[in-house]
Structure formats: structure tokens, C-alpha cells
Write a protein that holds these residues in place. Structure first.
Motif, PDB file in Angstrom:
ATOM      1  N   ASP A  11      -3.773   4.532   2.552  1.00 51.30           N
ATOM      2  CA  ASP A  11      -2.630   4.778   1.680  1.00 51.30           C
ATOM      3  C   ASP A  11      -1.903   5.986   2.248  1.00 51.30           C
ATOM      4  O   ASP A  11      -2.511   7.047   2.401  1.00 51.30           O
ATOM      5  N   MET A  12      -0.626   5.802   2.555  1.00 45.97           N
ATOM      6  CA  MET A  12       0.186   6.886   3.119  1.00 45.97           C
ATOM      7  C   MET A  12       1.261   7.263   2.108  1.00 45.97           C
ATOM      8  O   MET A  12       2.068   6.419   1.722  1.00 45.97           O
ATOM      9  N   TYR A  13       1.247   8.518   1.701  1.00 42.43           N
ATOM     10  CA  TYR A  13       2.176   9.017   0.699  1.00 42.43           C
ATOM     11  C   TYR A  13       3.138  10.032   1.329  1.00 42.43           C
ATOM     12  O   TYR A  13       2.755  10.784   2.213  1.00 42.43           O
ATOM     13  N   GLY A  14       4.362  10.054   0.837  1.00 44.89           N
ATOM     14  CA  GLY A  14       5.325  11.051   1.294  1.00 44.89           C
ATOM     15  C   GLY A  14       6.003  10.704   2.604  1.00 44.89           C
ATOM     16  O   GLY A  14       6.454  11.595   3.324  1.00 44.89           O
ATOM     17  N   CYS A  15       6.096   9.429   2.928  1.00 42.79           N
ATOM     18  CA  CYS A  15       6.826   8.999   4.129  1.00 42.79           C
ATOM     19  C   CYS A  15       8.317   8.933   3.793  1.00 42.79           C
ATOM     20  O   CYS A  15       8.691   8.815   2.629  1.00 42.79           O
ATOM     21  N   THR A  16       9.170   8.971   4.806  1.00 37.04           N
ATOM     22  CA  THR A  16      10.611   8.949   4.553  1.00 37.04           C
ATOM     23  C   THR A  16      11.088   7.533   4.223  1.00 37.04           C
ATOM     24  O   THR A  16      10.551   6.543   4.739  1.00 37.04           O
ATOM     25  N   ASN A  21      11.883   1.644   5.503  1.00 42.93           N
ATOM     26  CA  ASN A  21      12.795   0.529   5.231  1.00 42.93           C
ATOM     27  C   ASN A  21      13.419  -0.039   6.505  1.00 42.93           C
ATOM     28  O   ASN A  21      14.267  -0.906   6.443  1.00 42.93           O
ATOM     29  N   ASN A  22      12.980   0.435   7.668  1.00 43.64           N
ATOM     30  CA  ASN A  22      13.530   0.016   8.949  1.00 43.64           C
ATOM     31  C   ASN A  22      12.573  -0.994   9.602  1.00 43.64           C
ATOM     32  O   ASN A  22      11.550  -0.623  10.180  1.00 43.64           O
ATOM     33  N   LEU A  23      12.915  -2.275   9.517  1.00 46.47           N
ATOM     34  CA  LEU A  23      12.038  -3.333  10.011  1.00 46.47           C
ATOM     35  C   LEU A  23      11.784  -3.215  11.513  1.00 46.47           C
ATOM     36  O   LEU A  23      10.641  -3.362  11.967  1.00 46.47           O
ATOM     37  N   ASP A  24      12.807  -2.937  12.287  1.00 41.99           N
ATOM     38  CA  ASP A  24      12.624  -2.820  13.739  1.00 41.99           C
ATOM     39  C   ASP A  24      11.678  -1.673  14.090  1.00 41.99           C
ATOM     40  O   ASP A  24      10.833  -1.801  14.980  1.00 41.99           O
ATOM     41  N   PHE A  25      11.813  -0.553  13.390  1.00 43.44           N
ATOM     42  CA  PHE A  25      10.950   0.607  13.615  1.00 43.44           C
ATOM     43  C   PHE A  25       9.496   0.257  13.299  1.00 43.44           C
ATOM     44  O   PHE A  25       8.588   0.528  14.097  1.00 43.44           O
ATOM     45  N   PRO A  51      15.981  -4.984  -2.811  1.00 45.53           N
ATOM     46  CA  PRO A  51      16.897  -4.145  -2.047  1.00 45.53           C
ATOM     47  C   PRO A  51      16.196  -3.301  -0.973  1.00 45.53           C
ATOM     48  O   PRO A  51      16.838  -2.787  -0.086  1.00 45.53           O
ATOM     49  N   GLN A  52      14.852  -3.150  -1.035  1.00 41.83           N
ATOM     50  CA  GLN A  52      14.154  -2.376  -0.004  1.00 41.83           C
ATOM     51  C   GLN A  52      12.702  -2.801   0.067  1.00 41.83           C
ATOM     52  O   GLN A  52      12.209  -3.504  -0.798  1.00 41.83           O
ATOM     53  N   LEU A  73       9.200   4.750  -3.138  1.00 42.37           N
ATOM     54  CA  LEU A  73       8.084   5.610  -3.529  1.00 42.37           C
ATOM     55  C   LEU A  73       7.592   6.485  -2.373  1.00 42.37           C
ATOM     56  O   LEU A  73       6.703   7.312  -2.555  1.00 42.37           O
ATOM     57  N   GLY A  74       8.127   6.250  -1.175  1.00 42.39           N
ATOM     58  CA  GLY A  74       7.652   6.980   0.003  1.00 42.39           C
ATOM     59  C   GLY A  74       6.229   6.584   0.364  1.00 42.39           C
ATOM     60  O   GLY A  74       5.470   7.374   0.926  1.00 42.39           O
TER      61      GLY A  74
END
Length: 149
Positions: A11-16, A21-25, A51-52, A73-74
Motif C-alpha cells: 500500500d503506497m500512500y501520499g503519491c502525486t 493518473n498517467n497511464l503511460d508513466f 474521471p481518474q 486519494l494519493g
């Protein structure tokens, strides 16, 4: 019987928001994680939600790796399940963490197929309730003694 697989849930919290939301990334870092961990990619499946949010699933010869993102939620939920000894799921997780830069993570390591031979997912410290029961019983005796006087 020896465990047949290692399953890491992260579980990763606090991501940008933008990175989640960037599928290619996300596809790029998933592919890099597969390579870094010495795993064999069979197929990569992706879906972007509106929407995301998105889900990326890497089907591996060793098993699978997936990421589900909740940009609002990041938060990102990552699963890495591998069988055999030649892959390194911990390296895949390290790479994902380095790119997603979470503020906080929670990692659970599950040994799959061990049939109880290993102490997987069991508390490392045994807690005995007996001392607490003695304290409770002693305090009840003290109160009873004080009431009778």
C-alpha cells in the motif's frame, strides 16, 4: 513442504495525483520493474477509469504483478506474486517506490503454498492474558476487602 511462491502486497500512500493518473508513466515503470526483478512478461493489460484512476496488470511466466491507483486519494495498491527462486519481487517493489515516491508504505509478505510449514502471517510475539487476568482478580479482591471493612 517448501513455499511455492512469494506474494508481496504494498500500500503506497501520499503519491502525486499526476503520477497515479498517467497511464503511460505507470506502464513504463511496470515494464521496468518486471525487467529489474528478472521476471518474464507474457502480457500487459491496462485500463484507465473515468474521471481518474487506472489498473495495470502484468501477466508473468512467474505469476503476476498489478497496480491499482486512486489518484484522488494519493494511493496505489500493488501486488507482486512470483513463483520460483530466480525472480526478485523486492527489486520490483523498490523500483516502483522510487518512481512513485510515496510518503508512506505498508508492505505485507505472504509465503504462498507453505501449508503451515513456515510461521507466515503469525504474530512474532506471543501475548499471554494470564498476567492481566491476575491483575483484574487481585483488584477485585482488594475492592471486596475494602467494602467489607
Amino acid at each position: 513442504m517448501k513455499a511455492i511462491g512469494k506474494h508481496l502486497t504494498i500500500d503506497m500512500y501520499g503519491c502525486t495525483f499526476d503520477s497515479l493518473n498517467n497511464l503511460d508513466f505507470i506502464k513504463t515503470i511496470m515494464l521496468a520493474a518486471v525487467k529489474e526483478a528478472n521476471m518474464t512478461l507474457l502480457d500487459l493489460s491496462c485500463h484507465k477509469f473515468e474521471p481518474q484512476g487506472l489498473t495495470v496488470l502484468a501477466l508473468l511466466a512467474e505469476s503476476h504483478m498489478s497496480i491499482h491507483t486512486y489518484p484522488e486519494l494519493g494511493y496505489a495498491a500493488v501486488d507482486v506474486f512470483t513463483c520460483g527462486d530466480h525472480s526478485r519481487p523486492d527489486k520490483a517493489v523498490s523500483l516502483l517506490k522510487s518512481f512513485l515516491k510515496p510518503e508512506k508504505t505498508k508492505t505485507t509478505n505472504i509465503m504462498r503454498g507453505d501449508f503451515g510449514s513456515q510461521k507466515d502471517m503469525k504474530p512474532r510475539i506471543k501475548v499471554s492474558i494470564a498476567p492481566l487476568r491476575r491483575v483484574r482478580n487481585t483488584s477485585a479482591k482488594v475492592w471486596s476487602f475494602l467494602r467489607n471493612k
